[in-house]
Design an enzyme around this catalytic site. Structure first.
Site, PDB file in Angstrom:
ATOM      1  N   GLY A  10       0.822  -1.217   0.000  1.00  0.00           N
ATOM      2  CA  GLY A  10       0.000   0.000   0.000  1.00  0.00           C
ATOM      3  C   GLY A  10       0.850   1.260   0.000  1.00  0.00           C
ATOM      4  NE  ARG A  97      -4.757   6.330  14.506  1.00  0.00           N
ATOM      5  CZ  ARG A  97      -5.163   6.696  13.302  1.00  0.00           C
ATOM      6  NH1 ARG A  97      -6.289   7.380  13.162  1.00  0.00           N
ATOM      7  NH2 ARG A  97      -4.441   6.403  12.242  1.00  0.00           N
ATOM      8  CB  CYS A 126      -1.937  11.672   8.431  1.00  0.00           C
ATOM      9  SG  CYS A 126      -3.549  11.350   7.719  1.00  0.00           S
ATOM     10  N   GLY A 157      -3.875  10.434   1.456  1.00  0.00           N
ATOM     11  CA  GLY A 157      -4.389  10.006   2.758  1.00  0.00           C
ATOM     12  C   GLY A 157      -5.414   8.893   2.650  1.00  0.00           C
ATOM     13  CG  HIS A 234      -3.017  15.658   5.160  1.00  0.00           C
ATOM     14  ND1 HIS A 234      -3.317  15.172   3.911  1.00  0.00           N
ATOM     15  CD2 HIS A 234      -3.325  14.653   6.042  1.00  0.00           C
ATOM     16  CE1 HIS A 234      -3.781  13.928   4.020  1.00  0.00           C
ATOM     17  NE2 HIS A 234      -3.785  13.591   5.295  1.00  0.00           N
TER      18      HIS A 234
HETATM   19  N1  NAP Z   1      -2.430   7.294   3.709  1.00  0.00           N
HETATM   20  C1  NAP Z   1      -2.194   7.980   4.825  1.00  0.00           C
HETATM   21  O1  NAP Z   1      -1.827   9.176   4.838  1.00  0.00           O
HETATM   22  C2  NAP Z   1      -2.350   7.326   6.124  1.00  0.00           C
HETATM   23  C3  NAP Z   1      -1.896   7.992   7.232  1.00  0.00           C
HETATM   24  C4  NAP Z   1      -2.014   7.387   8.483  1.00  0.00           C
HETATM   25  C5  NAP Z   1      -2.587   6.150   8.568  1.00  0.00           C
HETATM   26  N2  NAP Z   1      -3.038   5.501   7.442  1.00  0.00           N
HETATM   27  C6  NAP Z   1      -3.636   4.183   7.620  1.00  0.00           C
HETATM   28  O2  NAP Z   1      -2.763   3.195   7.062  1.00  0.00           O
HETATM   29  C7  NAP Z   1      -3.542   2.131   6.521  1.00  0.00           C
HETATM   30  C8  NAP Z   1      -3.171   1.892   5.072  1.00  0.00           C
HETATM   31  O3  NAP Z   1      -3.335   3.069   4.317  1.00  0.00           O
HETATM   32  P1  NAP Z   1      -2.807   3.190   2.813  1.00  0.00           P
HETATM   33  O4  NAP Z   1      -3.057   4.595   2.458  1.00  0.00           O
HETATM   34  O5  NAP Z   1      -1.444   2.633   2.683  1.00  0.00           O
HETATM   35  O6  NAP Z   1      -3.847   2.211   2.052  1.00  0.00           O
HETATM   36  P2  NAP Z   1      -3.652   1.366   0.709  1.00  0.00           P
HETATM   37  O7  NAP Z   1      -2.727   2.078  -0.215  1.00  0.00           O
HETATM   38  O8  NAP Z   1      -5.022   1.055   0.241  1.00  0.00           O
HETATM   39  O9  NAP Z   1      -2.924  -0.004   1.191  1.00  0.00           O
HETATM   40  C9  NAP Z   1      -3.564  -0.968   1.983  1.00  0.00           C
HETATM   41  C10 NAP Z   1      -2.603  -2.116   2.276  1.00  0.00           C
HETATM   42  O10 NAP Z   1      -3.211  -3.029   3.193  1.00  0.00           O
HETATM   43  C11 NAP Z   1      -3.095  -4.353   2.654  1.00  0.00           C
HETATM   44  N3  NAP Z   1      -4.173  -5.225   3.113  1.00  0.00           N
HETATM   45  C12 NAP Z   1      -5.492  -5.086   2.898  1.00  0.00           C
HETATM   46  N4  NAP Z   1      -6.155  -6.119   3.489  1.00  0.00           N
HETATM   47  C13 NAP Z   1      -5.231  -6.890   4.097  1.00  0.00           C
HETATM   48  C14 NAP Z   1      -5.281  -8.096   4.851  1.00  0.00           C
HETATM   49  N5  NAP Z   1      -6.431  -8.692   5.119  1.00  0.00           N
HETATM   50  N6  NAP Z   1      -4.113  -8.623   5.321  1.00  0.00           N
HETATM   51  C15 NAP Z   1      -2.934  -8.035   5.042  1.00  0.00           C
HETATM   52  N7  NAP Z   1      -2.819  -6.883   4.318  1.00  0.00           N
HETATM   53  C16 NAP Z   1      -3.965  -6.320   3.856  1.00  0.00           C
HETATM   54  C17 NAP Z   1      -3.142  -4.118   1.157  1.00  0.00           C
HETATM   55  O11 NAP Z   1      -2.669  -5.268   0.462  1.00  0.00           O
HETATM   56  P3  NAP Z   1      -3.104  -5.557  -1.084  1.00  0.00           P
HETATM   57  O12 NAP Z   1      -2.226  -4.726  -1.941  1.00  0.00           O
HETATM   58  O13 NAP Z   1      -2.844  -7.008  -1.194  1.00  0.00           O
HETATM   59  O14 NAP Z   1      -4.553  -5.206  -1.189  1.00  0.00           O
HETATM   60  C18 NAP Z   1      -2.194  -2.920   1.049  1.00  0.00           C
HETATM   61  O15 NAP Z   1      -0.865  -3.335   1.179  1.00  0.00           O
HETATM   62  C19 NAP Z   1      -4.998   2.512   6.764  1.00  0.00           C
HETATM   63  O16 NAP Z   1      -5.408   1.935   7.993  1.00  0.00           O
HETATM   64  C20 NAP Z   1      -4.949   4.011   6.901  1.00  0.00           C
HETATM   65  O17 NAP Z   1      -5.998   4.503   7.668  1.00  0.00           O
HETATM   66  C21 NAP Z   1      -2.920   6.065   6.232  1.00  0.00           C
END
Ligand code: NAP
Length: 329
Positions: A10, A97, A126, A157, A234
């Protein structure tokens, strides 16, 4: 050290691999974890290919620490299983959290509250991280009583799907939608789902997480969180009311001497923080610092950071670095 990155394919997971490399975190073996659809795919870390495994396999490989960024439901299901196997989890989702038994950590603010018994450690949202990093030193000096924040949040995000939506819209391609509306050439005043009180979950995260991290539930926070078609980070307009009087010079001096914060505030030369400049930086940038002339002891600021870095991956890796320095992992 064996490090599992859960969500390694991700946006946040990919950034974690980059930050672990840049900060030279002592990884001896990487265990990339993703959903079943990605098992067997390869990710590259420090020039070496690693095969993606599922969470079950990862536990059997006995990592010392697991950095989770795979969504709330994955964390709820798997973090306790990793912790039960003795693996310290640093979780980026919102799953833990607000759990009173879990620490919510921004290392510069409350890292020292961690103990070796903390097996699931929550990384804040974030938009909260970048705001509290600036607010905390001012709170120590002048005691914050109220914060009014409006955010202008990057599509990164929301994850990979949201970046794809923006790019598809730019190219006129009809693709999968991450948002309920077009995001290109638009502004969406909704981040996450609406709650019964009319606020969104993202807004209430900023309210609750701020008081938990800063350890003071008298701080009142009200938030409006907004998605904009931007990639780099952001931005936040923040209005802060203090109990005590302040001098503008002192405020600048405090912020200029705060670790992880950079003041960019030179209106005469049109210099202020922008996501384009914060992109790929670990620091939080603050500018447009000015007195709110409508009421006493109140300040306006503009705070910008790369949400994938200090807002997610960098903060998580800093927590891991602290645990490692203490020899707990
Ligand atoms: N983006 C931000 O700025 C940010 C900031 C703070 C926190 N977060 C948090 O971080 C998390 C991920 O965000 P992201 O932006 O990186 O999302 P993303 O790009 O959609 O990536 C999601 C990741 O989770 C994996 N995944 C989904 N289901 C899973 C499972 N059952 N077992 C193992 N891995 C699984 C996905 O794998 P596949 O590729 O195989 O689907 C992918 O690697 C979320 O909880 C989000 O709230 C994000």
């Amino acid at each position: 050290m064996k490090v599992a990155v859960v969500g390694a394919t991700g946006l946040v997971g990919t950034k974690m691999l980059q930050v672990l490399t840049e900060r030279n975190f002592p990884v001896t073996e990487l265990i990339p974890v993703a959903s079943e659809k990605s098992v067997g795919k390869e990710v590259t870390f420090k020039g070496k290919p690693y095969k993606v495994v599922n969470a079950d396999t990862a536990i059997s490989m006995k990592p010392d620490v697991a950095l989770f960024s795979a969504g709330g439901s994955t964390s709820l299901e798997w973090a306790p299983k990793f912790a039960a196997a003795g693996i310290t989890v640093i979780d980026n989702s919102s799953a833990w959290r607000m759990d009173p038994t879990k620490k919510l950590v921004v290392p510069e603010i409350n890292g020292k509250t961690l103990t070796p018994e903390d097996k699931i450690i929550a990384n804040p949202n974030c938009s909260t991280i970048q705001m509290v990093l600036v607010l905390n030193p001012l709170h120590q000096q002048y005691k914050i009583n109220r914060v009014v924040v409006s955010t202008y949040q990057s599509v990164t995000g929301t994850g990979v799907k949201a970046v794809d939506q923006l790019m598809n819209e730019r190219k006129g391609i009809n693709g999968e939608m991450a948002y309920p509306h077009q995001i290109d050439l638009n502004v969406i005043p909704q981040i996450d789902v609406f709650l019964d009180n009319g606020y969104t979950k993202e807004e209430m995260k900023m309210v609750k997480e701020t008081t938990k991290i800063m350890g003071d539930d008298t701080i009142r926070v009200t938030a409006t969180t907004v998605r904009i078609p931007v990639i780099g980070g952001h931005s936040e307009s923040v209005n802060v009311a203090f109990d005590k009087e302040f001098e503008m010079k002192e405020i600048r001096n405090i912020l200029e001497n705060t670790a992880g914060v950079i003041v960019v505030d030179d209106p005469a030369n049109q210099k202020y923080p922008m996501p384009k400049d914060a992109h790929e930086k670990d620091e939080v940038f603050v500018g447009r610092i000015r007195r709110d002339e409508t009421q006493p002891n109140t300040l306006n600021m503009w705070i910008v950071a790369d949400n994938l870095r200090k807002g997610a991956a960098t903060n998580a890796v800093q927590i891991a670095e602290y645990l490692h320095q203490q020899k707990w992992i």
